[in-house]
Design an enzyme around this catalytic site. Structure first.
Site, PDB file in Angstrom:
ATOM      1  CD  GLN A 127      -2.291   1.128   2.941  1.00  0.00           C
ATOM      2  OE1 GLN A 127      -1.523   0.990   3.899  1.00  0.00           O
ATOM      3  NE2 GLN A 127      -3.583   1.268   3.085  1.00  0.00           N
ATOM      4  N   GLY A 128       0.831   2.034  -1.078  1.00  0.00           N
ATOM      5  CA  GLY A 128       1.665   3.233  -1.172  1.00  0.00           C
ATOM      6  C   GLY A 128       0.923   4.452  -0.649  1.00  0.00           C
ATOM      7  CE1 TYR A 129      -3.621   4.012  -0.093  1.00  0.00           C
ATOM      8  CE2 TYR A 129      -4.517   4.044   2.120  1.00  0.00           C
ATOM      9  CZ  TYR A 129      -4.684   3.811   0.773  1.00  0.00           C
ATOM     10  OH  TYR A 129      -5.892   3.377   0.315  1.00  0.00           O
ATOM     11  CB  SER A 130       2.897   6.467   5.188  1.00  0.00           C
ATOM     12  OG  SER A 130       1.781   6.158   5.968  1.00  0.00           O
ATOM     13  CB  SER A 162       3.407  -3.304   5.372  1.00  0.00           C
ATOM     14  OG  SER A 162       3.142  -2.407   6.399  1.00  0.00           O
ATOM     15  CD  GLU A 245      -7.212  -0.249   7.554  1.00  0.00           C
ATOM     16  OE1 GLU A 245      -7.406   0.922   7.169  1.00  0.00           O
ATOM     17  OE2 GLU A 245      -6.113  -0.675   7.919  1.00  0.00           O
ATOM     18  CB  SER A 377      -0.510   6.511  15.999  1.00  0.00           C
ATOM     19  OG  SER A 377      -1.032   7.782  16.322  1.00  0.00           O
ATOM     20  CG  ASN A 378      -3.052   2.693  19.962  1.00  0.00           C
ATOM     21  OD1 ASN A 378      -3.640   2.379  18.917  1.00  0.00           O
ATOM     22  ND2 ASN A 378      -2.685   1.809  20.850  1.00  0.00           N
TER      23      ASN A 378
END
Lengths: 407, 362
Positions: A127-130, A162, A245, A377-378
Site C-alpha cells: 500500500q503506497g500511502y504514507s 509494509s 478496513e 496511531s493510538n
C-alpha cells in the site's frame, strides 16, 4: 439475548470442525510477523479457497465462492479457526483492502486481472500511502504522477510501506492534479513493483525483520489504464478502501486464542519446579487478562449483532483499535515474561523459518507495538474516540506559514 | 444469535430511568442520603408500581418471572441514578435464594410478599462471600446464633436471610427477640451496612436444595453480577458528567475537553468502560442460561468492572478539577457508590482467587 447459533450456522460450525479435523495438520503456524507466504501457506490458502472459508463472498468468476455476505457466517468461521488455533488464511493488504475496493469500484478487466491471483496469494500487494512528510495526514500526499504519452510518470517517495520488499504490485495514492485542492488532486494507481525507476529499500525493524520499506520513484512509467476510477478520484477510492478496513470487526478471536495459548504456556513453564500458573503473581496477571478478554469478547459479540442489524456502533466501534492493540500487547507481555530468560536467546531467523514459541511471542510482543503506531496511531485513535465518539472539541488548528501565505 | 437487549428490556429500562430521573433530582438525593438508611418509602412504592420488586419472582407467585440479565439492566439504571434502593439484596438475591433453597410451601409464603414489596429480605453470608468482618453464625436446630457483619440492603429489612457456610439458609424476622441489628451509615450514604447479632433467634430453615452449597453460590453469583451492573451505571454517570463538564469548562481560553490531556483521559475511560456493558450482559445471561459459565463470569465481572470503575471514578473526578473534590457537585455520591460496591460480596482480589480455584489453578 440469544447466544445460540441457528441451524444454518451450527451446520457451518460442524462443517468447519470436520474440515479442521481432517486438514488442520496442514495449517501453517498461527502468529509471528508478516512474511511472503511460503509454499505451505499457499497450499493451505488453496485448500481454504476450495472450501469457501476464504474469498467466501467473492463472485465465482473472480475466483471466490460467490456466497452472499453474512456477518454471522464470517464470525463463525473466524471463531472456529481461532478456537482450533489453525491459520485462517491470508489477511494481507491485497486481500483485506485492495480486493474489496476493486470489487466495488474496479473495471471488469481490473477485477479479472487481479482478484483471483490476489486471493490465491500468488500476487502480493503493498500500500503506497504514507510519505516522510505525511503519516497521519494522508490526503497531503506529495508523490506526483504526470500523464505523458499514455503513461503516468511517477516521482517521489513513500515510507512505512509494509511488505514492499516482497510485493509484486502496489496500490498508490499520488498527486496528479497539482492545481486542484488537497483532496481533489489525488489519484489511485496500480503498478508493478518491478517497474524500472522504482527502488525499494527495506527498513529493518526492531523485530530483526524487514517488515517495512522506503520506496523511491524516479520517472517510473505506469500505463494510463492502471488508474482506479479516474483522475482526481484518489481520495474517494482511498476512502472506499478505508471503509473496508474499518468494517472488519475487532479481532476478539485472536485475543481469545492468545489467552488460551498463554494459559497453556503458564501451565507448562516452571520456575523451581512450580508451574507459573500456580505462582500467585503470574496467576493474578493471567486472571486479570482473562477478565479483560471476556469483556472484549462480549463487546465484540455486541458489535457483531449491531453489524448484522445494520446499526452503526459509533464510539463502541471506535475503541476497537486502541483497546484491542493494548490488550494484545498485555497478553504478549505476559507471554514473554513467562518465557523469561529462557525466551531471550532467540533468532528472528529470517522470514521463511518456522517460528518456535520464543520467536513467535517475542515477535508478537514487538509487532504489537508496531500495530499501535500503524493504521492510525493510538493517539490518533484517542482523538477520534474523543472528538467523534464523545463529541469533544478538536484541538485548535495551528496556523501554518503556508496557510497564512495563502491568506 | 443476537447479543443485546430485547425491545421489552429496553422499554423497561427506559421507563425505570425516566422514573428515577424524575424522582431523584440532586436535592432529593442529598436529602435521602443524609440519614443514611438507604430506603425511602415513597420511592420504594413508586418502584413497586413499575413492577420492579417482582422482577425475578416467578409468575405463579405474582412476579414477572424474569432473569438475572433483566435484574442487571435494572441495577445499571439504579446505579446510574445512585438510587437509595435496597435492590441487589432484597429484589434479586432474596427471591433467588427462595427459588433455589426453599420448599414450594415456603416460596408460597414469602415470594408473593416479596413481589408486592411488603417483605424486604436482606441476605447475608456467614463466610462464602469473601467479606471482611466477623461472620460466624451457626445453627442449633432452628435457633440461629452468632454474628454476621456488613450486610447491604438491610436498612429497612423485614427479614434477614443468612446463608451458613454449608449452604443452609436461615430466615429470621427482624424485630424478634434474639436479633440485634446495628445499622451504620456507610461511606456511600445512599446505602447503609447492618451488623447482625443472633442469640438463639428463631429461624425458618431453607434446606430444599439438592446441593445446598451450589444454591448459595448461585445467589452469591447473581449478587455479584448485579453489583457489577450497579457499578457500571454509576461509572457511566461519572463519565457522562465529566464529558459534559469538559465541553463547558474554559481554561487558557479553551474548553478543557479540547486539551489532549483531558480528551485522552476520557477516551481511556470510554475504551475501558464500554466493554464492561457487554461483559455485564454476558454474565447476566450466563446466570440465566449458561450454567457452566455462571460462576466464572460472575467472579470475573465483579472483579473487572470494579477495577475499571475505580479508574473511571478517579479520572472523571480529576476532570472536574477542584469542583470534583467538593461536596457541591455531588459527584462523590457515585464515587462512593463504586467504592462501596467493590467491597461487598468479595472484592476483585477475592473474586479472582475464586476464579483461579474454579479453573484448578489454585
Amino acid at each position: 439475548m440469544d447466544l445460540s447459533l441457528s441451524e444454518q450456522y451450527q451446520a457451518l460450525q460442524a462443517e468447519i470442525r470436520a474440515f479442521v479435523a481432517k486438514h488442520g495438520h496442514k495449517s501453517p503456524k498461527v502468529g509471528g510477523g508478516r512474511k511472503r507466504p511460503d509454499q505451505k501457506t499457499l497450499d493451505w490458502q488453496k485448500t481454504l479457497l476450495e472450501h469457501g472459508y476464504v474469498g467466501r463472498t467473492i463472485p465465482t468468476e473472480y475466483g471466490g465462492a460467490g456466497k452472499q455476505p453474512d456477518v454471522m457466517e464470517a464470525a463463525v468461521i473466524a471463531a472456529e479457526f481461532a478456537r482450533a488455533n489453525v491459520y485462517a488464511g491470508l489477511t494481507n493488504q491485497g486481500v483485506s483492502m485492495l480486493v474489496p475496493t476493486l470489487l466495488e469500484v474496479g473495471t471488469e478487466e481490473q477485477k479479472r486481472a487481479y482478484v483471483g491471483p490476489t486471493i490465491r496469494g500468488d500476487l502480493i500487494w503493498c500500500q503506497g500511502y504514507s510519505e516522510p512528510g505525511n503519516g497521519s495526514d494522508l490526503a497531503n500526499a506529495q508523490t506526483k504522477a504526470e500523464l505523458v504519452d499514455g503513461n503516468w510518470i511517477v516521482n517521489g517517495q513513500k515510507i512505512w510501506t509494509s511488505s514492499a520488499h516482497y510485493a509484486d504490485m502496489m496500490f498508490l495514492l499520488c498527486r496528479t492534479e497539482p492545481e486542484k485542492s488537497k483532496h481533489e488532486g489525488l489519484s489511485y494507481l496500480l503498478l508493478s513493483m518491478d517497474s524500472p525507476g522504482l527502488d525499494r529499500r527495506p527498513l529493518k525493524t526492531m523485530t530483526g525483520r524487514s517488515e517495512f520499506n522506503e520506496v523511491f520513484f524516479t520517472d517510473v512509467k505506469v500505463p494510463e489504464s492502471q488508474i482506479l476510477v479516474g483522475r482526481g478520484k484518489g481520495w474517494y477510492v482511498a476512502n472506499v478502501t478505508l471503509k473496508h478496513e474499518r468494517s472488519m470487526i475487532g479481532d476478539a478471536g485472536k485475543m481469545t486464542a492468545r489467552l488460551e495459548q498463554l494459559i497453556a504456556l503458564l501451565g507448562k513453564t516452571e520456575i523451581d519446579g512450580v508451574p507459573l500458573i500456580r505462582q500467585p503473581e503470574f496467576r493474578d496477571r493471567l486472571l486479570r487478562l482473562q477478565g479483560e478478554t471476556i469483556a472484549w469478547k462480549a463487546h465484540n459479540l455486541r458489535l457483531l449483532t449491531e453489524a448484522a442489524q445494520g446499526i452503526d456502533s459509533g464510539v463502541k466501534r471506535m475503541i476497537i483499535k486502541y483497546g484491542g492493540t493494548m490488550l494484545g500487547f498485555r497478553l504478549s507481555s505476559l507471554a514473554v515474561d513467562a518465557l523469561g530468560s529462557a525466551g531471550l536467546p532467540f533468532e528472528s531467523a529470517g522470514e521463511d523459518a518456522e517460528d518456535d514459541d520464543a520467536t513467535t511471542w517475542n515477535i508478537d510482543y514487538m509487532y504489537d507495538v508496531g500495530l499501535m503506531i500503524g493504521g492510525g496511531s493510538n493517539n490518533i485513535q484517542k482523538n477520534i474516540i474523543g472528538e467523534r465518539g464523545l463529541d469533544l472539541p478538536r484541538e485548535p488548528k495551528v496556523q501554518t506559514a503556508a496557510a497564512v501565505g495563502r491568506g | 444469535m443476537e447479543f443485546g437487549l430485547s425491545l421489552e428490556q429496553r422499554q423497561f429500562d427506559d421507563s425505570l430511568r425516566d422514573f428515577l430521573k424524575d424522582r431523584l433530582p440532586m436535592e432529593q438525593l442529598r436529602a435521602l442520603a443524609e440519614p443514611g438508611g438507604g430506603y425511602d418509602e415513597s420511592l420504594w412504592n413508586g418502584l413497586s408500581q413499575l413492577g420492579l420488586h417482582g422482577l425475578i419472582v416467578p409468575e405463579r407467585f405474582g412476579g414477572a418471572g424474569l432473569g438475572i440479565l433483566d435484574a442487571a439492566v435494572s441495577a445499571e439504571a439504579l446505579g446510574f441514578a445512585a438510587a437509595p434502593v435496597p435492590f441487589a439484596g432484597t429484589t434479586v438475591m432474596a427471591p433467588l435464594a427462595f427459588m433455589h433453597s426453599a420448599t414450594e410451601a415456603q416460596q408460597d409464603d414469602y415470594l408473593p410478599n416479596v413481589a408486592a414489596g411488603e417483605y424486604r429480605i436482606a441476605v447475608g453470608f456467614a463466610g462464602l462471600a469473601g467479606q471482611t468482618g466477623a461472620n460466624n453464625a451457626t445453627l442449633d436446630g432452628a435457633k440461629l446464633s452468632g454474628t454476621v457483619t456488613g450486610i447491604m440492603d438491610a436498612g429497612a429489612a423485614t427479614h434477614y436471610l443468612i446463608y451458613l457456610r454449608d449452604g443452609t439458609a436461615a430466615v429470621v424476622e427482624a424485630n424478634t427477640p434474639g436479633v440485634t441489628a446495628t445499622q451504620h451509615r456507610a461511606l456511600d450514604r445512599t446505602r447503609p451496612l447492618v451488623d447482625l447479632r443472633f442469640e438463639n433467634a428463631p429461624a425458618e430453615i431453607l434446606s430444599a436444595a439438592n446441593d445446598k452449597l451450589q444454591a448459595a453460590r448461585t445467589v452469591l453469583n447473581a449478587g455479584r453480577v448485579v453489583l457489577a451492573a450497579d457499578t457500571l451505571g454509576a461509572a457511566q454517570t461519572m463519565l457522562d458528567r465529566a464529558v459534559a463538564f469538559a465541553k463547558e469548562r474554559v481554561q487558557f481560553g479553551r474548553v478543557i475537553g479540547s486539551f489532549q490531556g483531558v480528551k485522552y483521559m476520557l477516551a481511556d475511560c470510554v475504551t475501558a468502560l464500554e466493554p464492561c456493558r457487554g461483559m455485564v450482559w454476558y454474565a447476566g445471561h450466563a446466570q440465566d442460561s449458561l450454567p457452566d459459565e455462571a460462576s466464572l463470569t460472575a467472579c470475573h465481572t465483579k472483579a473487572h468492572v470494579q477495577d475499571v470503575a475505580r479508574d473511571v471514578s478517579r479520572m472523571t473526578t480529576e476532570t472536574h478539577g477542584g469542583m470534583g473534590f467538593t461536596d457541591l457537585l455531588g459527584l462523590h455520591f457515585w464515587f462512593k457508590r463504586i467504592a462501596f460496591n467493590r467491597q461487598i460480596l468479595g472484592g476483585p482480589e477475592r473474586c479472582r482467587q475464586e476464579a483461579a480455584e474454579l479453573q484448578g489453578w489454585a
